[in-house]
Design an enzyme around this catalytic site. Structure first.
Site, PDB file in Angstrom:
ATOM      1  N   PHE A 257      13.344 -12.314  24.910  1.00  0.00           N
ATOM      2  CA  PHE A 257      14.051 -11.036  24.720  1.00  0.00           C
ATOM      3  C   PHE A 257      13.185 -10.014  24.004  1.00  0.00           C
ATOM      4  O   PHE A 257      13.685  -9.183  23.244  1.00  0.00           O
ATOM      5  CB  PHE A 257      15.376 -11.243  23.970  1.00  0.00           C
ATOM      6  N   GLY A 486      12.351 -17.495  31.568  1.00  0.00           N
ATOM      7  CA  GLY A 486      13.716 -17.880  31.924  1.00  0.00           C
ATOM      8  C   GLY A 486      14.339 -16.897  32.894  1.00  0.00           C
ATOM      9  O   GLY A 486      15.486 -17.042  33.312  1.00  0.00           O
ATOM     10  N   THR A 487      13.561 -15.899  33.286  1.00  0.00           N
ATOM     11  CA  THR A 487      14.084 -14.828  34.127  1.00  0.00           C
ATOM     12  C   THR A 487      14.170 -15.209  35.594  1.00  0.00           C
ATOM     13  O   THR A 487      14.929 -14.615  36.357  1.00  0.00           O
ATOM     14  CB  THR A 487      13.152 -13.612  34.061  1.00  0.00           C
ATOM     15  N   GLY A 528       7.760  -7.108  35.050  1.00  0.00           N
ATOM     16  CA  GLY A 528       7.014  -8.252  35.568  1.00  0.00           C
ATOM     17  C   GLY A 528       6.994  -8.336  37.076  1.00  0.00           C
ATOM     18  O   GLY A 528       5.928  -8.396  37.694  1.00  0.00           O
ATOM     19  N   ARG A 604      15.161  -2.787  45.551  1.00  0.00           N
ATOM     20  CA  ARG A 604      15.378  -4.045  46.275  1.00  0.00           C
ATOM     21  C   ARG A 604      15.605  -5.211  45.303  1.00  0.00           C
ATOM     22  O   ARG A 604      14.926  -5.323  44.285  1.00  0.00           O
ATOM     23  CB  ARG A 604      14.159  -4.357  47.140  1.00  0.00           C
ATOM     24  N   PRO A 608      18.836 -12.779  44.948  1.00  0.00           N
ATOM     25  CA  PRO A 608      20.182 -12.494  44.426  1.00  0.00           C
ATOM     26  C   PRO A 608      20.635 -13.491  43.370  1.00  0.00           C
ATOM     27  O   PRO A 608      21.381 -13.137  42.469  1.00  0.00           O
ATOM     28  CB  PRO A 608      21.083 -12.594  45.655  1.00  0.00           C
ATOM     29  N   GLY A 680      15.569  -6.795  34.376  1.00  0.00           N
ATOM     30  CA  GLY A 680      15.744  -7.670  33.214  1.00  0.00           C
ATOM     31  C   GLY A 680      16.535  -7.071  32.067  1.00  0.00           C
ATOM     32  O   GLY A 680      17.131  -7.789  31.273  1.00  0.00           O
ATOM     33  N   GLU A 681      16.533  -5.749  31.948  1.00  0.00           N
ATOM     34  CA  GLU A 681      17.119  -5.164  30.754  1.00  0.00           C
ATOM     35  C   GLU A 681      18.344  -4.296  30.990  1.00  0.00           C
ATOM     36  O   GLU A 681      19.154  -4.098  30.093  1.00  0.00           O
ATOM     37  CB  GLU A 681      16.028  -4.370  30.007  1.00  0.00           C
TER      38      GLU A 681
END
Ligand SMILES: Cc1cc2nc3c(=O)[nH]c(=O)nc-3n(C[C@H](O)[C@H](O)[C@H](O)COP(=O)(O)OP(=O)(O)OC[C@H]3O[C@@H](n4cnc5c(N)ncnc54)[C@H](O)[C@@H]3O)c2cc1C
Ligand code: SF4
Lengths: 715, 328
Positions: A257, A486-487, A528, A604, A608, A680-681
C-alpha cells in the site's frame, strides 16, 4: 526528426494490442495463486538461508534530543548475542543526504521510535531479550507533534508529492465567493493513518566482504519491497557501492500500500547488522508495533474547502487548502488538493498546501496519496453544496462536468464520469434515496444513501526494460524486475506477454522480483501494468521483429518502455462513481454499510478477476478509512499509542458486507499500447465521502472529521 | 530468550502450592492474555503453572444451577446447550468477545482475570500505576476513549475488558477459589476491585489462589436475557460500553431485573441503582431511561469519553425495550 516521422513512430509504438488479443481481457487465475494458498510461496523472511542471525532493533523512547549514554554490556554478555551495534560503532555511511536512511550515524533522536541500535543474536528470542537489557540515557528536548491549522510555523513546500505545484490560483476566488448565490465553506479533517500491509517489513541481508576492500564487497538481500531496483540503487548509494555489487530479491510481497515503495530505515539497519557479522545472513522483521514508527504513514490533513455556485449549482469558485505534517528531518508533502484542480469546471479556482515540520516519523505514500484524503474534503463539500442548492448530488456533479481539463486546458483522453454516475445510480437504486435527510427509518435503524466521485491520474513511469528469450521448445521467458504486491501484476504481465507474442498463456513464464533482472520502475501510482506492460509489449515486438514466428533456440530480444507522446496532448485520468448505503442504529449510533457500489472508467481492463479484487479492495480500504482507521498520536509522548491490531481498527470481514464494482467496457486509445490507465488506487478515492454523505442522508448529521464513529451520531 | 520455567500441574492442589510458594509464579490458562503480556514485557513471571489441562473442563448441573469449570473454553461455554437455553445473555456475551480463534483458547478463569486493555498499561515505555505503581497514570490527559466513567480514581481510570464477566455478574455468579488454606466461595460482585490508590490489584485474590469454577444460580427469568455490546467495529473489538440484562415482567410492570454494565469501570459494574428504580415500575421507555439516569448520576466521564454517558443510557433503554418487546 520531422513531425511526420514522429507521428509514424508513435502510431507503431502505441498500436493497441487488442486486435490479436486472446489472453488480455480474460479472467485468468493468478499465476502465483496456488503457491500462496498452499503456503509454498516463500516471502522474504521465509527464504531458507544457512546459519541465520536475527536482528532486534533498539528504539528511542523520547521524541527529540540525544542519546548521551547507552549501556550494552549486559546485552552483549547474553549467551548467543553476536553483536550490539549503536551509533558509536556502526559502519559510517557513504551518503547521509536522506535523513530517514541515515541510520545510527549520530546520537540525535528526531522522533520517538527511531532506531538507536540493533542487537544481533542466534535466535529471535535471544535478540529480543537482550534488546530489553540495553539501558539508554537521553538528553531530552521539548518535542512537538501536534498539527493545527493555526500554527505560525506552517510553511510552503517547494513542490508536493509527484512533483505537483504547491499552489495554484486562477481567477478571483474571494470575489467569486462573495458574489455566489450559494456557498459552502467548511473544514474537513482526516487523521494520521498507517498502511499496515499484512506482511510486515522484512529484510534478510548478507554482507560478503570479498577481499575486505569495499569495491569487492557483495551485498544481497531478500526484501519485501515494491521495487527491487529502488532498494538496490538506494542502498548502493548509502553504502558507497556500485549497483552491480548489490542484489535485491523479492519474489512475493504480502502487501505494501505504498509503505514498501521505497527503502526505509530498517533496510539500512539490517545491512549495518550484516556488516557486523560478515558472511552470515541477518534477518530482520519489524514487529507490528515498530511498523507504526518506521515504515511511513499517511499524514493527518486539515482541509478548508470553499465552493461558490449559482442557484442552479453551477460552480463559480472552488478553493481547496490543505494543512498537513511532515517530519522535521525529511520532507514529504502530500498532494491533498491536487486532484481538485482538474475535477470540476469553475472559472475561479485555488489550491494550496502548507506543512508543519514536526517531531514525527517520516510520512510517506499510502494508497492514493493526495486523492484519498483530498476527495474526502472535496466530495463531502460537493454533497453539502447539493443540499444547499436543493439538488440531487448526482445531478450537481453532472452540471459541473468540464469539457476540457480546467487546469491544463487539454482535452480528456477519456472522461466518462457522467456515465459512471448515471450507470451507478440505476444499478444502485438511487432514485429510492430519501430526499430529506434523517427521514427513512426501518425498525431501529436510520437508512441513507450517498454518492461521491473518484479520480486517479494515469501514471506511466519511464525507465523499465524487459527481455524475451526462447528455449527452442515452445517456451518463452520474459524477464523484468517488476513487483507483484498482491495486485495480480504477475498474472496480468503474463497475459500481456502471451498476446504480444501471439502464443498461448501457458507458453510464457514471466520472471519478476529480482534486481538481476532488467530494471523496472516501482509498483506504485497505479502505474505498474501500464509501465511494465507496455515495456513487455515493446520487447515482444522487438523479438518478433528480429526472429519472426519461428525463433531459434536461445533467441533473445529486449525493449524499453515506449515513449508516451499522448501524455502531453491529453489530460489522462481514471474516474469513478461510488455509492454507499448506510444504516445507523438510532440508539447507539453504530454504523453499518450493507451495500457499496463502484462504477469505474479506467481504460481497458486486462484481467476482470484481479481488477475486481483491486477495486473492491480499494473500496474496502475506503470503508475502513471512513469508519475505523485512526493512529492516535499522544502529543505528550510523541508516539502512536494504539499501535497494534486490537487497537488500530481496520474493517473486519464482518464490517464488509456487499461491496461490488463494475466498470465501463472501454479502452483509452491514448493510454499506450494497452489502452489501460491503472486500477490499484482509484477504489479508495471517494469511498469515505460516499459513506459520510450516506451518513448525512440517514441521520441529518454532517460529519466532517474522519473516522465516523458511533459517538458522533448519538442522540 | 526471556528465561522462565514451565510446569504442567497434575491437580489443583499442586498448582496452588507451586504458585503460592513462589512470588514470581503465575497460573497459565489459554495464555491469550498472559503470553501477550510476556512478549510485551508487561508481565515477567519466572514460573508458569499451566492449569488449562486440569480436570476443570466440565459444565455440570448442580441442582440449584450450573457449575462451570475454570478451564472450560469460552467457545465451548458459549455453545453449551444449557447455557444457550437458560442463560442466553452469557452465550451472547461470550460470542461478542474476541475472535473464534481466541475463544477456542481462552478459559473461563483466564477470561475473568484478563487485565485491562488500557494502551498505556500495555506499552512499557509509558508510565502506568497499574503496571508500575507510583509511576503515574498516562491515560489521564491522554487517549481515554475506552476508559472509565464510574468508580475510577485519580490513580487509574482503566476499565475491565471482559464481556463474559458482565453477563456472569448480572447472573449473580459465584466464584470458587482454592487457596493454600482451602476453598472459598466468592460472589463475582466481590472479585474485582475499584482502583483506589492500589490499581495494581485488579481483584481481591491473594497470590496463589486458583479459580476452580464459576457457579451460576438458578434464575428462571434469565431465559429472557440479552447482551448488548456497543463497539467501534462489528467484530474483534472491545466494548465501548455494554449491557447485560435479564427481565421478568408481571403484566405491564417489572417484577424482577438484573442489570450489569461493561466498559464503564475498573470492574464489571452491577447497576444496582437502576435495578432498584426498575423494580415495580411500569414498562415504558421513560421508566427505563429514568432508571439508567439514576445509575449514571454518579458518572464522571473523562475528557474524551463524555459520549459514554448517553451511550450507556441509550444502550440500557434499548436492551430493556427489546427484552420487554420479546415478552409481549
Ligand atoms: C485481540 C484480542 C481481542 C479480544 N477481544 C475481547 C473482547 O472483545 N471481549 C472480551 O471479553 N475479551 C476479549 N479478549 C480477551 C480474551 O477474552 C482473554 O484474553 C481471554 O479470555 C483470557 O483467557 P486465557 O485463558 O487465555 O487467560 P490467560 O492469558 O491464560 O490468563 C489470564 C490471567 O488469568 C490468570 N489465570 C488463568 N487461569 C487462572 C485460574 N484458574 N485461577 C487463577 N488465575 C488464573 C493468569 O495468571 C493471568 O493472569 C481479546 C483478546 C485479544 C488478544
Ligand atoms: S488508566 Fe490505569 S492502566 Fe491505564 S495508564 Fe492509568 S494507571 Fe495505567
Amino acid at each position: 526528426m520531422t513531425a511526420e516521422e514522429t507521428a509514424e513512430e508513435t502510431a507503431e509504438e502505441t498500436a493497441q494490442v487488442s486486435a490479436q488479443g486472446r489472453a488480455v481481457g480474460t479472467p485468468s487465475p493468478r499465476v502465483d495463486g496456488r503457491a500462496k494458498v498452499t503456503g509454498s510461496a516463500a516471502y522474504a523472511y521465509d527464504r531458507p538461508v544457512d546459519d541465520p542471525v536475527y536482528a532486534h532493533p533498539l528504539q528511542a523512547t523520547i521524541a527529540r534530543g540525544r542519546v548521551i549514554a547507552i549501556d550494552t554490556v549486559a546485552a552483549a554478555g547474553v549467551d548467543g548475542v553476536l553483536a550490539v551495534v549503536t551509533h558509536r560503532d556502526a559502519a559510517r555511511l557513504a551518503d547521509t543526504e536522506d535523513a530517514e536512511l541515515s541510520v545510527l550515524q549520530s546520537d540525535a533522536v528526531a522522533f520517538r521510535g527511531q532506531f538507536i541500535g540493533v542487537v544481533l543474536g542466534e535466535t529471535p528470542e535471544i535478540a529480543r531479550y537482550a534488546a530489553g537489557l540495553v539501558r539508554v540515557e537521553y538528553e531530552e528536548e521539548p518535542h512537538d507533534t501536534e498539527l493545527r491549522a493555526d500554527r505560525t510555523d506552517l510553511y510552503r513546500p517547494e513542490r508536493v508529492n509527484e512533483g505537483f505545484a504547491t499552489d495554484t490560483d486562477e481567477g478571483d476566488v474571494d470575489a467569486a465567493m462573495e458574489a455566489a448565490a450559494v456557498t459552502v465553506d467548511q473544514i474537513y479533517t482526516t487523521p494520521m493513518e498507517h498502511n499496515n500491509p499484512m506482511e510486515p517489513h522484512t529484510t534478510v541481508a548478507v554482507w560478503d566482504p570479498g577481499g575486505g576492500f569495499l569495491g569487492d564487497a557483495r551485498l544481497s538481500l531478500f526484501d519485501s519491497t515494491q521495487s527491487v531496483h529502488a532498494v538496490r540503487s538506494t542502498l548502493a548509494r548509502v553504502f558507497g557501492l556500485r549497483p552491480d555489487q548489490v542484489r535485491v530479491m523479492s519474489p512475493y510481497v504480502g502487501g505494501g500500500f505504498g509503505s514498501k515503495g521505497m527503502p526505509h530505515a530498517h533496510n539500512v539497519l539490517a545491512v549495518l547488522g550484516a556488516r557486523a557479522v560478515p558472511g552470515r545472513p541477518v534477518k530482520l522483521a519489524l514487529t507490528r508495533h515498530q511498523m507504526f514508527s518506521l515504515a511511513g504513514h499517511r499524514t493527518p490533513t486539515i482541509q478548508r474547502v470553499r465552493l461558490g455556485a449559482d442557484e442552479g449549482g453551477r460552480l463559480t469558485a472552488v478553493a481547496h487548502e490543505a494543512v498537513e505534517h511532515t517530519s522535521r528531518i525529511k520532507e514529504y508533502a502530500e498532494q491533498t488538493a491536487a486532484g481538485t484542480r482538474m475535477m470540476y469546471a469553475a472559472p475561479n479556482r485555488r489550491t494550496a498546501h502548507r506543512l508543519a515540520a514536526l517531531d514525527v516519523p517520516v510520512p510517506s505514500w499510502m494508497r492514493a496519496p493526495g486523492e484519498a484524503p483530498g476527495f474526502f474534503g472535496l466530495e463531502v463539500a460537493m454533497d453539502e453544496l447539493a443540499v444547499a442548492c436543493g439538488l440531487d448530488p448526482v445531478e450537481l456533479r453532472v452540471r459541473n462536468e468540464p469539457e476540457v481539463d480546467p487546469e491544463s486546458g487539454r482535452p480528456w483522453s477519456g472522461r466518462h464520469l457522467v456515465r459512471c454516475l448515471r450507470e451507478g445510480a440505476v444499478r444502485f437504486g438511487w432514485e429510492g434515496r430519501p430526499a430529506v435527510p434523517g427521514t427513512r427509518r426501518e425498525g431501529r435503524e436510520l437508512v441513507g444513501l450517498g454518492v461521491a466521485s473518484s479520480t486517479y491520474p494515469y501514471y506511466r513511469i519511464p525507465g523499465s526494460r524487459a527481455v524475451v528469450a526462447y528455449d527452442g521448445r515452445g517456451r518463452y521467458t520474459v524477464r523484468i524486475g517488476a513487483a507483484d504486491i498482491g495486485t495480480g501484476a504477475w498474472t496480468v504481465l503474463t497475459q500481456i506477454a502471451a498476446d504480444a507474442l501471439g502464443c498461448p498463456l501457458g507458453a510464457v513464464s514471466v520472471e519478476i522480483g529480482d534486481s538481476d533482472l532488467p530494471r523496472a520502475t516501482v509498483a506504485g501510482g497505479s502505474s505498474g501494468t501500464a509501465s511494465w506492460g507496455s515495456t513487455i509489449v515493446a520487447a515482444c515486438r522487438a523479438f518478433r521483429h528480429a526472429y519472426g514466428e519461428d525463433p531459434p533456440r536461445g533467441a533473445e530480444a529486449g525493449g524499453e518502455m515506449p515513449r508516451d507522446p499522448d501524455a502531453k496532448r491529453f489530460s489522462m485520468h481514471s474516474f469513478g462513481a461510488q455509492f454507499a448505503e448506510v444504516r445507523v442504529d438510532a440508539d447507539t449510533g453504530e454504523i453499518r454499510v450493507p451495500r457499496m457500489l463502484g462504477v469505474f472508467s479506467v481504460g481497458r481492463v486486462i484481467n476482470p478477476r484481479t481488477a475486481r479484487s483491486q477495486f473492491i479492495g480499494g473500496m474496502t480500504m475506503g470503508l475502513s478509512m471512513a469508519l475505523h482507521e485512526r493512529s492516535v498520536l499522544d502529543h505528550r509522548t510523541g508516539h502512536v499509542i494504539n499501535h497494534d491490531f486490537a487497537e488500530y481498527h481496520i474493517a473486519t470481514s464482518a464490517d464488509v458486507m456487499d461491496v461490488d464494482a463494475v466498470w465501463l467496457d472501454e479502452e483509452d486509445v491514448h493510454a499506450g499500447p494497452l489502452g489501460a490507465r491503472g486500477i490499484g488506487e482509484i477504489g479508495i478515492v471517494g469511498a469515505p465521502a460516499a459513506i459520510a454523505n450516506a451518513v448525512h442522508n440517514a441521520t441529518g448529521i454532517r460529519v466532517r472529521d474522519l473516522p465516523i464513529t458511533p459517538d458522533l451520531l448519538l442522540h | 530468550m526471556i528465561p522462565f520455567e514451565y510446569l504442567r500441574a497434575g491437580d489443583p492442589a499442586e498448582a496452588v502450592a507451586a504458585v503460592a510458594g513462589r512470588p514470581g509464579a503465575a497460573f497459565l490458562g489459554g495464555g491469550t492474555n498472559l503470553v501477550d503480556h510476556m512478549k510485551l514485557g508487561v508481565a515477567r513471571p519466572d514460573l508458569l503453572v499451566d492449569v488449562s489441562r486440569l480436570p476443570l473442563d466440565r459444565v455440570e448441573e448442580t441442582g440449584s444451577g450450573l457449575r462451570i469449570g475454570a478451564a472450560v473454553r469460552n467457545s465451548d461455554l458459549a455453545a453449551h446447550p444449557l447455557v444457550r437455553e437458560r442463560y442466553p445473555v452469557l452465550a451472547r456475551a461470550l460470542l461478542s468477545g474476541a475472535s473464534g480463534q481466541l475463544r477456542n483458547a481462552a478459559t473461563t478463569a483466564g477470561n475473568l482475570l484478563q487485565r485491562t486493555r488500557c494502551p498505556y498499561f500495555q506499552d512499557v515505555t509509558t508510565p502506568c500505576n497499574k503496571r508500575d505503581p507510583g509511576s503515574g497514570c498516562s491515560a489521564i490527559g491522554g487517549y481515554t476513549r475506552y476508559h472509565a466513567i464510574l468508580g475510577a480514581s485519580e490513580h487509574c481510570v482503566a476499565v475491565h475488558p471482559s464481556d463474559m464477566a458482565v453477563a456472569m455478574l448480572a447472573l449473580d455468579a459465584v466464584v470458587i477459589v482454592l487457596g493454600p488454606a482451602g476453598e472459598r466461595a466468592l460472589p463475582l460482585a466481590d472479585l474485582h476491585r475499584l482502583p483506589g490508590d492500589t490499581p495494581q490489584r485488579d481483584t481481591v485474590l491473594e497470590h496463589g489462589e486458583l479459580i476452580t469454577a464459576v457457579e451460576l444460580p438458578d434464575l428462571p427469568f434469565a431465559r429472557r436475557s440479552a447482551y448488548r455490546k456497543v463497539r467501534d467495529r462489528v467484530s474483534y473489538s472491545f466494548a465501548l460500553v455494554s449491557v447485560a440484562a435479564c427481565l421478568d415482567l408481571d403484566g405491564g410492570a417489572v417484577r424482577d431485573v438484573r442489570l450489569a454494565l461493561g466498559g464503564v469501570a475498573h470492574k464489571p459494574w452491577r447497576a444496582a441503582l437502576a435495578e432498584e428504580a426498575l423494580l415495580g415500575a411500569t414498562v415504558t421507555e421513560e421508566a427505563f431511561r429514568r432508571a439508567a439516569e439514576a445509575e449514571l448520576a454518579a458518572a464522571r466521564p473523562l475528557h474524551g469519553n463524555e459520549f459514554k454517558v448517553p451511550m450507556v443510557r441509550n444502550a440500557i433503554v434499548a436492551t430493556l425495550r427489546d427484552l420487554a418487546e420479546e415478552g409481549r
